[in-house]
Motif scaffolding. Structure first.
Motif, PDB file in Angstrom:
ATOM      1  N   PHE A 111       0.847  -1.182   0.000  1.00  0.00           N
ATOM      2  CA  PHE A 111       0.000   0.000   0.000  1.00  0.00           C
ATOM      3  C   PHE A 111       0.887   1.237   0.000  1.00  0.00           C
ATOM      4  O   PHE A 111       1.706   1.435   0.897  1.00  0.00           O
ATOM      5  CB  PHE A 111      -0.950  -0.028   1.197  1.00  0.00           C
ATOM      6  CG  PHE A 111      -1.869  -1.227   1.159  1.00  0.00           C
ATOM      7  CD1 PHE A 111      -2.780  -1.369   0.125  1.00  0.00           C
ATOM      8  CD2 PHE A 111      -1.787  -2.216   2.112  1.00  0.00           C
ATOM      9  CE1 PHE A 111      -3.626  -2.474   0.060  1.00  0.00           C
ATOM     10  CE2 PHE A 111      -2.622  -3.319   2.067  1.00  0.00           C
ATOM     11  CZ  PHE A 111      -3.545  -3.456   1.027  1.00  0.00           C
ATOM     12  N   GLU A 112       0.681   2.044  -1.011  1.00  0.00           N
ATOM     13  CA  GLU A 112       1.600   3.144  -1.292  1.00  0.00           C
ATOM     14  C   GLU A 112       1.449   4.294  -0.303  1.00  0.00           C
ATOM     15  O   GLU A 112       0.362   4.567   0.211  1.00  0.00           O
ATOM     16  CB  GLU A 112       1.361   3.681  -2.716  1.00  0.00           C
ATOM     17  CG  GLU A 112       1.613   2.658  -3.812  1.00  0.00           C
ATOM     18  CD  GLU A 112       3.053   2.207  -3.856  1.00  0.00           C
ATOM     19  OE1 GLU A 112       3.950   3.046  -3.615  1.00  0.00           O
ATOM     20  OE2 GLU A 112       3.294   1.021  -4.136  1.00  0.00           O
ATOM     21  N   GLY A 113       2.566   4.996  -0.090  1.00  0.00           N
ATOM     22  CA  GLY A 113       2.518   6.245   0.635  1.00  0.00           C
ATOM     23  C   GLY A 113       1.996   7.354  -0.259  1.00  0.00           C
ATOM     24  O   GLY A 113       2.119   7.308  -1.490  1.00  0.00           O
ATOM     25  N   GLY A 114       1.371   8.362   0.342  1.00  0.00           N
ATOM     26  CA  GLY A 114       0.892   9.505  -0.429  1.00  0.00           C
ATOM     27  C   GLY A 114       2.033  10.364  -0.924  1.00  0.00           C
ATOM     28  O   GLY A 114       3.121  10.400  -0.347  1.00  0.00           O
ATOM     29  N   SER A 115       1.784  11.060  -2.017  1.00  0.00           N
ATOM     30  CA  SER A 115       2.826  11.907  -2.607  1.00  0.00           C
ATOM     31  C   SER A 115       2.916  13.242  -1.881  1.00  0.00           C
ATOM     32  O   SER A 115       1.908  13.797  -1.422  1.00  0.00           O
ATOM     33  CB  SER A 115       2.541  12.140  -4.093  1.00  0.00           C
ATOM     34  OG  SER A 115       1.268  12.722  -4.270  1.00  0.00           O
ATOM     35  N   GLY A 116       4.134  13.768  -1.768  1.00  0.00           N
ATOM     36  CA  GLY A 116       4.367  15.081  -1.188  1.00  0.00           C
ATOM     37  C   GLY A 116       4.304  16.164  -2.241  1.00  0.00           C
ATOM     38  O   GLY A 116       4.302  15.895  -3.453  1.00  0.00           O
ATOM     39  N   THR A 117       4.236  17.419  -1.791  1.00  0.00           N
ATOM     40  CA  THR A 117       4.184  18.575  -2.678  1.00  0.00           C
ATOM     41  C   THR A 117       5.595  19.088  -2.920  1.00  0.00           C
ATOM     42  O   THR A 117       6.370  19.267  -1.974  1.00  0.00           O
ATOM     43  CB  THR A 117       3.325  19.691  -2.050  1.00  0.00           C
ATOM     44  OG1 THR A 117       2.004  19.187  -1.841  1.00  0.00           O
ATOM     45  CG2 THR A 117       3.273  20.920  -2.939  1.00  0.00           C
ATOM     46  N   ALA A 118       5.924  19.333  -4.181  1.00  0.00           N
ATOM     47  CA  ALA A 118       7.270  19.781  -4.544  1.00  0.00           C
ATOM     48  C   ALA A 118       7.654  21.038  -3.774  1.00  0.00           C
ATOM     49  O   ALA A 118       6.848  21.965  -3.616  1.00  0.00           O
ATOM     50  CB  ALA A 118       7.329  20.051  -6.040  1.00  0.00           C
ATOM     51  N   CYS A 119       8.883  21.057  -3.270  1.00  0.00           N
ATOM     52  CA  CYS A 119       9.472  22.186  -2.544  1.00  0.00           C
ATOM     53  C   CYS A 119       8.789  22.458  -1.208  1.00  0.00           C
ATOM     54  O   CYS A 119       9.012  23.502  -0.588  1.00  0.00           O
ATOM     55  CB  CYS A 119       9.462  23.454  -3.395  1.00  0.00           C
ATOM     56  SG  CYS A 119      10.341  23.286  -4.959  1.00  0.00           S
ATOM     57  N   GLN A 120       7.954  21.506  -0.735  1.00  0.00           N
ATOM     58  CA  GLN A 120       7.313  21.635   0.572  1.00  0.00           C
ATOM     59  C   GLN A 120       7.466  20.391   1.436  1.00  0.00           C
ATOM     60  O   GLN A 120       7.440  20.493   2.663  1.00  0.00           O
ATOM     61  CB  GLN A 120       5.821  21.937   0.416  1.00  0.00           C
ATOM     62  CG  GLN A 120       5.514  23.253  -0.244  1.00  0.00           C
ATOM     63  CD  GLN A 120       4.043  23.622  -0.141  1.00  0.00           C
ATOM     64  OE1 GLN A 120       3.322  23.175   0.749  1.00  0.00           O
ATOM     65  NE2 GLN A 120       3.578  24.448  -1.060  1.00  0.00           N
ATOM     66  N   GLY A 121       7.580  19.224   0.829  1.00  0.00           N
ATOM     67  CA  GLY A 121       7.637  17.990   1.603  1.00  0.00           C
ATOM     68  C   GLY A 121       7.989  16.799   0.745  1.00  0.00           C
ATOM     69  O   GLY A 121       8.439  16.941  -0.399  1.00  0.00           O
ATOM     70  N   ASN A 122       7.772  15.601   1.306  1.00  0.00           N
ATOM     71  CA  ASN A 122       8.191  14.360   0.665  1.00  0.00           C
ATOM     72  C   ASN A 122       7.107  13.293   0.776  1.00  0.00           C
ATOM     73  O   ASN A 122       6.120  13.441   1.498  1.00  0.00           O
ATOM     74  CB  ASN A 122       9.482  13.853   1.323  1.00  0.00           C
ATOM     75  CG  ASN A 122      10.674  14.740   1.035  1.00  0.00           C
ATOM     76  OD1 ASN A 122      11.254  14.684  -0.036  1.00  0.00           O
ATOM     77  ND2 ASN A 122      11.024  15.593   1.996  1.00  0.00           N
ATOM     78  N   ASP A 123       7.318  12.196   0.056  1.00  0.00           N
ATOM     79  CA  ASP A 123       6.340  11.110   0.003  1.00  0.00           C
ATOM     80  C   ASP A 123       6.325  10.302   1.297  1.00  0.00           C
ATOM     81  O   ASP A 123       7.331  10.206   2.014  1.00  0.00           O
ATOM     82  CB  ASP A 123       6.664  10.164  -1.150  1.00  0.00           C
ATOM     83  CG  ASP A 123       6.580  10.814  -2.516  1.00  0.00           C
ATOM     84  OD1 ASP A 123       6.047  11.944  -2.602  1.00  0.00           O
ATOM     85  OD2 ASP A 123       7.054  10.193  -3.483  1.00  0.00           O
ATOM     86  N   GLY A 124       5.162   9.687   1.575  1.00  0.00           N
ATOM     87  CA  GLY A 124       5.067   8.735   2.664  1.00  0.00           C
ATOM     88  C   GLY A 124       5.647   7.386   2.275  1.00  0.00           C
ATOM     89  O   GLY A 124       5.847   7.076   1.097  1.00  0.00           O
ATOM     90  N   GLY A 125       5.927   6.539   3.299  1.00  0.00           N
ATOM     91  CA  GLY A 125       6.506   5.221   3.074  1.00  0.00           C
ATOM     92  C   GLY A 125       5.448   4.183   2.722  1.00  0.00           C
ATOM     93  O   GLY A 125       4.247   4.366   2.945  1.00  0.00           O
ATOM     94  N   VAL A 126       5.916   3.063   2.185  1.00  0.00           N
ATOM     95  CA  VAL A 126       5.046   1.978   1.742  1.00  0.00           C
ATOM     96  C   VAL A 126       4.730   1.043   2.907  1.00  0.00           C
ATOM     97  O   VAL A 126       5.622   0.646   3.669  1.00  0.00           O
ATOM     98  CB  VAL A 126       5.728   1.189   0.603  1.00  0.00           C
ATOM     99  CG1 VAL A 126       4.898  -0.019   0.203  1.00  0.00           C
ATOM    100  CG2 VAL A 126       5.970   2.093  -0.595  1.00  0.00           C
ATOM    101  N   GLY A 127       3.435   0.698   3.078  1.00  0.00           N
ATOM    102  CA  GLY A 127       3.021  -0.300   4.056  1.00  0.00           C
ATOM    103  C   GLY A 127       2.885  -1.668   3.405  1.00  0.00           C
ATOM    104  O   GLY A 127       2.601  -1.781   2.211  1.00  0.00           O
ATOM    105  N   LEU A 128       3.097  -2.741   4.188  1.00  0.00           N
ATOM    106  CA  LEU A 128       3.197  -4.082   3.620  1.00  0.00           C
ATOM    107  C   LEU A 128       2.424  -5.115   4.440  1.00  0.00           C
ATOM    108  O   LEU A 128       2.264  -4.977   5.650  1.00  0.00           O
ATOM    109  CB  LEU A 128       4.669  -4.528   3.591  1.00  0.00           C
ATOM    110  CG  LEU A 128       5.630  -3.724   2.714  1.00  0.00           C
ATOM    111  CD1 LEU A 128       7.060  -4.175   2.999  1.00  0.00           C
ATOM    112  CD2 LEU A 128       5.301  -3.911   1.239  1.00  0.00           C
ATOM    113  N   PRO A 129       1.953  -6.177   3.750  1.00  0.00           N
ATOM    114  CA  PRO A 129       1.517  -7.367   4.497  1.00  0.00           C
ATOM    115  C   PRO A 129       2.741  -8.062   5.083  1.00  0.00           C
ATOM    116  O   PRO A 129       3.855  -7.899   4.586  1.00  0.00           O
ATOM    117  CB  PRO A 129       0.845  -8.225   3.428  1.00  0.00           C
ATOM    118  CG  PRO A 129       1.479  -7.818   2.153  1.00  0.00           C
ATOM    119  CD  PRO A 129       1.840  -6.367   2.302  1.00  0.00           C
TER     120      PRO A 129
END
Length: 289
Positions: A143-161
């Motif tokens: 399950f993917e992490g959400g995307s961050g906004t350029a020049c403001q933040g970063n993506d979330g990490g991936v969750g797994l079974p």
């Protein structure tokens, strides 16, 4: 004659104003430029082996034009709500300032994903200033992490079974992406690092460190829940059926993800800091612009 760019005088006396709630900043009469920090509210952690909440977007603006002797409108984003059992964390509120007719905005952090079975739209972390982490699960795709906004933040990490039925991903931070879960080791993801703005804003609250990602939750009996980004007030993920911890107020950091059948933690509200500058007038070389 001299060819160059004319620059007006700013006499702001280096006055620094911290706003922890929506209102106005009343500037000095001689102010023409300011350094401005805009941190949005952090996202809430997801419930039920939830991903960590993403940090609110962080913008550190240098020497922007601002009206002197004016009431400058500031909006401080609220905290993202904690995700209940099987509910994605809420998004943080946006923060903004209107300076000399221009609106500068930071985007609220994305909520952490929640384990809901096959409903991938809720299992994934939400996008935002920084993205929320994806939830853990007992089956299915990562399950993917959400995307961050350029020049403001970063993506979330991936969750797994995982063999212990799920490990969530860490929320993204302003300084780094959220950590992916590690299923073989039953280790949930830590939140992404925040940003230290104290060199620009001396004496700022929380030692000037803001917008870290929340840690992710994990299913018992595994105990390797994720930690919130250090120094940022971000929430830690939970284990043992416990609730994820909330982020500290006015840090813009993400809340921690909840453990099995438990809620996540709330994100941290945002903050805006304005430092009015003192700068001499003159004509500067075009090559220096």
């Amino acid at each position: 004659g001299v060819i160059g760019k004319k620059n007006p005088t700013s006499f702001g006396k280096c006055t620094q104003t911290v706003k922890t709630s929506t209102g106005n900043v009343c500037t000095q009469p001689g102010t023409r430029f300011a350094d401005v920090l805009i941190v949005a509210g952090g996202g809430g952690g997801g419930g039920n082996v939830g991903g960590g909440g993403g940090a609110g977007g962080l913008r550190n603006l240098s020497s922007i034009s601002i009206d002197g002797g004016a009431a400058v409108p500031v909006t401080v984003g609220g905290a993202g709500s904690p995700g209940a059992d099987e509910t994605q964390g809420g998004a943080g509120g946006c923060s903004s300032i209107v300076a000399s007719g221009t609106t500068y905005t930071s985007v609220g952090g994305g909520g952490g994903g929640a384990r809901t079975g096959p409903a991938q739209s809720k299992n994934d972390g939400a996008p935002g200033g920084s993205g929320g982490g994806g939830s853990g699960a007992n089956s299915g795709s990562p399950f993917e992490g959400g995307s961050g906004t350029a020049c403001q933040g970063n993506d979330g990490g991936v969750g797994l079974p995982s063999p212990s039925t799920g490990v969530g991903g860490g929320g993204g931070g302003s300084g780094a992406a959220g950590q992916d879960a590690c299923a073989p080791n039953n280790q949930a993801g830590d939140g992404g690092a925040g940003t230290n703005v104290s060199p620009s804003f001396s004496g700022a609250p929380n030692s000037g460190v803001y917008a870290g990602g929340g840690g992710a939750g994990i299913h018992p009996p595994a105990t390797g829940s994720g930690d919130g980004a250090p120094g940022t007030g971000a929430g830690n993920g939970a284990s043992g059926g416990s609730t994820g911890s909330g982020a500290s107020a006015n840090t813009g950091s993400g809340g921690g993800g909840g453990s099995n059948s438990a809620a996540g933690g709330a994100g941290g509200s945002g903050i805006v800091i304005v430092k009015e500058l003192s700068k001499a007038s003159g004509v500067w070389s075009m090559q220096s612009q």
